[in-house]
Design a protein around this motif. Structure first.
Motif, PDB file in Angstrom:
ATOM      1  N   HIS A 135       0.802  -1.226   0.000  1.00 39.64           N
ATOM      2  CA  HIS A 135       0.000   0.000   0.000  1.00 39.64           C
ATOM      3  C   HIS A 135       0.834   1.275   0.000  1.00 39.64           C
ATOM      4  O   HIS A 135       0.281   2.370   0.091  1.00 39.64           O
ATOM      5  N   SER A 149      -8.631  -8.391   0.233  1.00 39.15           N
ATOM      6  CA  SER A 149      -7.996  -7.071   0.232  1.00 39.15           C
ATOM      7  C   SER A 149      -6.746  -7.070  -0.640  1.00 39.15           C
ATOM      8  O   SER A 149      -6.487  -6.104  -1.374  1.00 39.15           O
ATOM      9  N   GLU A 153      -7.743  -7.016  -4.281  1.00 44.72           N
ATOM     10  CA  GLU A 153      -8.182  -5.671  -4.673  1.00 44.72           C
ATOM     11  C   GLU A 153      -6.992  -4.748  -4.888  1.00 44.72           C
ATOM     12  O   GLU A 153      -6.977  -3.933  -5.826  1.00 44.72           O
ATOM     13  N   LEU A 154      -6.003  -4.861  -3.999  1.00 50.73           N
ATOM     14  CA  LEU A 154      -4.794  -4.049  -4.135  1.00 50.73           C
ATOM     15  C   LEU A 154      -4.109  -4.320  -5.471  1.00 50.73           C
ATOM     16  O   LEU A 154      -3.730  -3.398  -6.200  1.00 50.73           O
ATOM     17  N   ALA A 189      -5.423  -5.730  -8.168  1.00 53.25           N
ATOM     18  CA  ALA A 189      -6.296  -5.351  -9.285  1.00 53.25           C
ATOM     19  C   ALA A 189      -6.233  -3.853  -9.545  1.00 53.25           C
ATOM     20  O   ALA A 189      -6.230  -3.402 -10.705  1.00 53.25           O
ATOM     21  N   ASP A 190      -6.176  -3.070  -8.469  1.00 51.58           N
ATOM     22  CA  ASP A 190      -6.087  -1.623  -8.614  1.00 51.58           C
ATOM     23  C   ASP A 190      -4.770  -1.235  -9.281  1.00 51.58           C
ATOM     24  O   ASP A 190      -4.740  -0.394 -10.194  1.00 51.58           O
ATOM     25  N   ALA A 191      -3.663  -1.851  -8.827  1.00 50.95           N
ATOM     26  CA  ALA A 191      -2.360  -1.562  -9.423  1.00 50.95           C
ATOM     27  C   ALA A 191      -2.325  -1.987 -10.889  1.00 50.95           C
ATOM     28  O   ALA A 191      -1.810  -1.259 -11.755  1.00 50.95           O
ATOM     29  N   GLY A 244      -4.888  -2.216 -12.947  1.00 54.87           N
ATOM     30  CA  GLY A 244      -5.720  -1.314 -13.736  1.00 54.87           C
ATOM     31  C   GLY A 244      -5.002  -0.031 -14.089  1.00 54.87           C
ATOM     32  O   GLY A 244      -5.082   0.455 -15.232  1.00 54.87           O
ATOM     33  N   LYS A 245      -4.297   0.546 -13.127  1.00 57.35           N
ATOM     34  CA  LYS A 245      -3.563   1.789 -13.376  1.00 57.35           C
ATOM     35  C   LYS A 245      -2.474   1.578 -14.427  1.00 57.35           C
ATOM     36  O   LYS A 245      -2.275   2.430 -15.312  1.00 57.35           O
TER      37      LYS A 245
END
Length: 282
Positions: A7, A47, A50-51, A53-55, A57-58
């Protein structure tokens, strides 16, 4: 190429750097997050996914052509990342603690990973994205690599020349050595003509080494630099303004001795003001 994701802002910087390098080199990118077994319950796993997946996606928005996979590793972070490094071309991790008045890379976990990994480990600090873009562009301060002409340097130069070729950066090959006792007068001052003779001799040795590499990589603009001072001090000074600093770490047959990486690599990972690649060699 694998990048450890958590994070922190340092981790985000590491993932962006790794994505850019993966595109340049034609490598797929693997994003991993480690959870120790005692903290790998369903909510923690969700969690972690999700972390990642977010990275992912960016990075996909910025590099749509890049092949990216993600994985949650159920293992202690140090062990998981050392294993991941062995399965990759290189491991990229973020640094924590970036105050230049103190140690640059402060985490014990990062030090243990660097000391144990069998592939190159690149350590990144957190910087603004616009600064990353400037540093990642062709030009800038170039790439610096520290070599010891009395030791093993083939793996280091191979990594350095390849890095310079794909990035288009200038390559600086730095060889440093302390002056021998004969170079000093009884008063403790350096005898200029002796120091000059030593410098010229070392420059010729370095030029002889770089000649064949320049023939193999004709598109790489390389400059050899000889410094008559502590190798650790010389390479930290060379790192100022550089896009990447490359140093070596000798593989050890007795890992039980602890995280020993050598004085030059130690100085680089603690004090260099740029990304640092530590390349293991025999």
């Amino acid at each position: 190429m694998t990048v450890g994701v958590d994070h922190s802002s340092e981790s985000l910087a590491a993932s962006r750097w790794a994505a850019r390098e993966a595109v340049r080199r034609g490598y797929p990118l693997r994003l991993v997050h480690a959870l120790s077994e005692d903290k790998a319950g369903k909510s923690q796993r969700d969690s972690a996914r999700e972390l990642l997946a977010d990275a992912e996606g960016k990075l996909r928005r910025q590099y749509p052509e890049l092949s990216i996979t993600t994985e949650v590793l159920t293992e202690r972070a140090e062990d998981a990342l050392v294993k991941a490094a062995g399965e990759s071309r290189a491991l990229v991790i973020g640094s924590h603690g970036v105050d230049r008045l103190h140690s640059f890379f402060l985490g014990d976990t990062g030090l243990h990973i660097v000391a144990r990994a069998q592939r190159p480990v690149i350590l990144l600090r957190a910087v603004p994205e616009e600064t990353e873009a400037e540093e990642g562009a062709t030009g800038g301060g170039g790439i610096a690599v520290a070599v010891n002409l009395q030791g093993s340097y083939h793996g280091l130069l191979d990594f350095a020349f390849r890095s310079a070729q794909v990035s288009g950066h200038q390559l600086y090959v730095v060889h440093a050595r302390k002056l021998m006792a004969q170079a000093y007068a009884p008063t403790g001052s350096v005898v200029p003509h002796i120091a000059q003779e030593i410098a010229e001799e070392e420059k010729q040795k370095l030029a002889d080494v770089l000649k064949s590499w320049s023939q193999e990589y004709p598109d790489v603009h390389v400059t050899g630099r000889v410094r008559l001072e502590s190798p650790a001090r010389a390479i930290v000074r060379q790192a100022v303004g550089s896009n990447l600093l490359i140093v070596g770490r000798r593989r050890r047959d007795r890992p039980s001795l602890g995280p020993r990486i050598g004085p030059v690599a130690q100085a680089a990972v603690h004090h260099a003001a740029c990304p640092v690649a530590v390349v293991p060699h025999d």
